[in-house]
Design a protein around this motif. Sequence first.
Motif, short mmCIF file in Angstrom:
data_model
loop_
_atom_site.label_atom_id
_atom_site.label_comp_id
_atom_site.label_asym_id
_atom_site.label_seq_id
_atom_site.Cartn_x
_atom_site.Cartn_y
_atom_site.Cartn_z
N ARG A 1 -4.37 0.48 -23.04
CA ARG A 1 -3.26 0.62 -22.10
C ARG A 1 -3.06 -0.75 -21.47
NH1 ARG A 1 -4.00 5.96 -18.47
NH2 ARG A 1 -5.95 4.96 -17.84
N VAL B 1 -12.61 1.68 -19.63
CA VAL B 1 -13.06 0.42 -19.03
C VAL B 1 -11.84 -0.38 -18.57
CG1 VAL B 1 -14.38 -1.69 -19.37
CG2 VAL B 1 -14.99 0.36 -20.63
N PRO B 2 -11.69 -0.57 -17.27
CA PRO B 2 -10.58 -1.40 -16.78
C PRO B 2 -10.77 -2.86 -17.20
CG PRO B 2 -11.56 -0.12 -15.01
CD PRO B 2 -12.48 0.00 -16.18
N THR C 1 -19.53 -4.70 -19.48
CA THR C 1 -19.20 -4.74 -18.06
C THR C 1 -20.51 -4.94 -17.31
OG1 THR C 1 -19.55 -2.39 -17.68
CG2 THR C 1 -17.37 -3.06 -18.42
N GLN D 1 -16.73 -8.16 -18.47
CA GLN D 1 -17.42 -9.44 -18.35
C GLN D 1 -17.17 -10.31 -19.58
OE1 GLN D 1 -20.17 -10.35 -16.05
NE2 GLN D 1 -19.60 -8.71 -14.67
N ASN E 1 0.84 -1.20 0.00
CA ASN E 1 0.00 0.00 0.00
C ASN E 1 0.87 1.24 0.00
OD1 ASN E 1 -2.25 1.51 0.03
ND2 ASN E 1 -2.81 1.09 2.16
N ASN F 1 -10.03 -5.47 -15.63
CA ASN F 1 -10.52 -6.34 -14.58
C ASN F 1 -11.99 -6.13 -14.24
OD1 ASN F 1 -10.13 -3.93 -13.31
ND2 ASN F 1 -8.75 -4.68 -11.73
N ARG F 2 -12.68 -5.36 -15.06
CA ARG F 2 -14.13 -5.23 -14.88
C ARG F 2 -14.89 -5.74 -16.10
NH1 ARG F 2 -12.48 -4.82 -10.79
NH2 ARG F 2 -12.82 -3.33 -9.09
N GLU G 1 -7.78 -0.49 -10.86
CA GLU G 1 -6.97 -1.41 -11.64
C GLU G 1 -5.87 -2.06 -10.82
OE1 GLU G 1 -5.87 1.07 -14.89
OE2 GLU G 1 -7.90 1.02 -15.73
N GLN H 1 -17.20 0.27 -12.38
CA GLN H 1 -17.16 -0.62 -13.55
C GLN H 1 -16.50 0.07 -14.72
OE1 GLN H 1 -18.05 -3.75 -13.99
NE2 GLN H 1 -18.72 -4.03 -11.89
N ASN H 2 -16.91 1.26 -15.01
CA ASN H 2 -16.18 2.09 -15.95
C ASN H 2 -16.49 3.55 -15.66
OD1 ASN H 2 -18.68 2.48 -17.28
ND2 ASN H 2 -18.30 0.68 -18.52
N ARG I 1 -3.78 -1.76 -18.62
CA ARG I 1 -4.85 -2.21 -17.73
C ARG I 1 -6.24 -1.75 -18.12
NH1 ARG I 1 -3.25 -4.29 -12.84
NH2 ARG I 1 -1.02 -4.40 -12.57
N ASP I 2 -6.35 -0.99 -19.17
CA ASP I 2 -7.70 -0.59 -19.57
C ASP I 2 -7.78 -0.26 -21.04
OD1 ASP I 2 -6.48 1.93 -19.56
OD2 ASP I 2 -7.15 2.31 -17.50
N TRP J 1 -15.05 -7.07 -7.13
CA TRP J 1 -16.13 -6.10 -6.92
C TRP J 1 -17.41 -6.81 -6.50
CZ3 TRP J 1 -20.41 -6.52 -10.03
CH2 TRP J 1 -20.25 -7.29 -11.19
N GLU K 1 -4.89 -14.18 -11.25
CA GLU K 1 -4.16 -13.56 -10.15
C GLU K 1 -4.86 -13.66 -8.82
OE1 GLU K 1 -3.29 -9.62 -11.35
OE2 GLU K 1 -1.57 -10.23 -12.56
#
Lengths: 174, 499
Positions: free
Chosen positions: A93, A111-112, A139, A117, A5, A114-115, B492, B443-444, A95-96, B498, A174
Amino acid sequence: MEFSNQQVEEWELPSVLDIKYRQIEKKHRTVSIIATMIFTFIILVIPFFINMASSDTWFYDQIIYILGGWSLITGCFVLLSFKGYEHKGYALRERDIIFKEGWIWRSTTVVPFNRIQHTEIDQGPIERMFGLSKLKIFTAGGASSDLKIPGLLPDTANKLKDYIQLKVGRDEEE
Amino acid sequence: MKKNNFDFTIPQRQSYVAILMIIWKTYRILIRQVFPFLILFFVGKSAKSNFGNYFLYFVSAVAVIGMLYSIAAFFRYYFHIEEDKLIVEKGIFGRSKTIIPFERIQTINFEQNLAHQLFSVLRLKVDTAGSAQKEFEFDAIAKDQANALREIILEKKSKLQPLSNDVVDESDSEVIEKYESILKLSISDLIKVGITENHIRSGGLILFAMWWVWDNLKEAGLDPEKYTDDIDPLAGGLLMIGFFIVLFVLVSFLFSLFRTVLKYFGLEFWRSKNGFKISSGLFTKKDTSALDHKIQMISWSDNLLRKIVGYYQLSLKQASSITINSKSSINIPGCRQDQIDLVTHALYGSKAFDGIEMNPVHISFMYRRMFFTSLIGVPAIISGYFTGHTPVMIIGVFIIIYFIITSYFRYKKCKYGHNTKMIMIRGGLFGDKAETLPIIKLQNIEVSQSPYQRRNELANVKIYTAAGSVTIPYVEYEKAIKLSDYLLYKTESSKKRWM
């Protein structure tokens, strides 16, 4: 689970401002203009049929005004889709995925991975004629927030989809 | 319990009462689908054309087909238990088979409306977890059968648990748990909640209903305008208008009181080990649960009247699998600050909101809002001026004054802030509203600009979650980008799920 952190100063964060966007295919401009024309044509035809059903003549009586108004609206819509093309762009990028659009009202959506669907490649009839695809990214944020990147070559769309799938998959491991 | 009376291994149908429920449900969906056409039909139809008749035939045909469809759907709907799975087969033309392993079942809820109570059946709702989440329900199954089914599922589920170590904390069955009551609304609380309802909203509903009736009367050939023609409402004097206003306010008040009692009668709100549960309703007794990990957003709000009594309406917004609808969030009226604290502490920890610095939005939010909303009053003033109706003009002026005042309050109350974990957005008009969500529930995110905002380097930030979105309007563009960068970074880099 390891826990870290560290403090992050805000100026160190990667910023959406530094992104170089990739434009979508130029053919998309034609596609979206055709789609707009079809849409406005349907809008013109519906009152015509309503008029037929009700055996009135107001549609014919006012035809000059209706056509005039209609061409004005159609002109605006066509201009919007013509200029809109220039402002559509996407960027990946680590991560998104980022998509920007809009000529008058501009928006940038991020939109990341890891979100996400799932992803889908979609081809409408007009797009098929021009050999273009649309990448849809879903998502849990609801239908209005799903990202749709139009005007991609099928090959690019597939590559993007694979890339995203890979990233999403890695995230889940992960 | 007489659970052995039921053999769930044989595929079986629901109770026959379910036919009624399915028909009711089908009709509701149908009506909702054709609703816009119905309005169009009632508003824009000329009385002499044949169109109305055709429409009537069409509606009857749809109604008959809908009924046949519902009956067929009932007879083609089977369920049974196979080892540790619940299997549902349905579909009129194509068959679909849904398999729900018990371990995925999170909660089993019963619900009874008046019709259910009459036939002593219940609606059974099964809520499942996972990414391919699916909720489904039996429209009506006999009470003892439902109890037996629930018992079997929970029993087998608890046997399954040692096998799946990693999900133990999630799959704890809700029945075994102890519930801790947070809030119980007594009759006097309920009445207080009803009195402090938003009566303007009720008034709006009544106005809409009146307009509807008026229009239908016209359709039926009874033009109410004929009878009211001689009565000029403006000539009737202030006394008359005053009387109608008082009557209208009274009716709105009674209506919202009645609605509140109907909806929140006997409300009780519990904390369980991993979620919340609420049960309420006078005729339709309804149980709703919200599991911690499904809750995406918590908001609470009051209004001018509630401020006096110190009540908030608390709302826990859950991720829903199908679409975002109000059904999946639970609303608890009549909460006090300490109950809200109890809930937020249970969910986010007691220090969740520490160090949140609230920022105001840009002042042009207020000016722009004042300008655009005031435009609504302008036609009234102009038409009032040219037709010589002074009261119409006065109404127009009042509209403008109202919107200028409300825009000021909206601006004053609209504030946003975040710390390393939570986002908080405050707003409200005469009351206050707070919306809070953990950053990782994002979510976004969308940053958008109108031409005006672009010229003045402002932007709207819209944060989407699985339970709806929140918008922060008119933020300085640079701040908006910084905010979105930060929220994205947090989302991220977090490995927390979530849901």
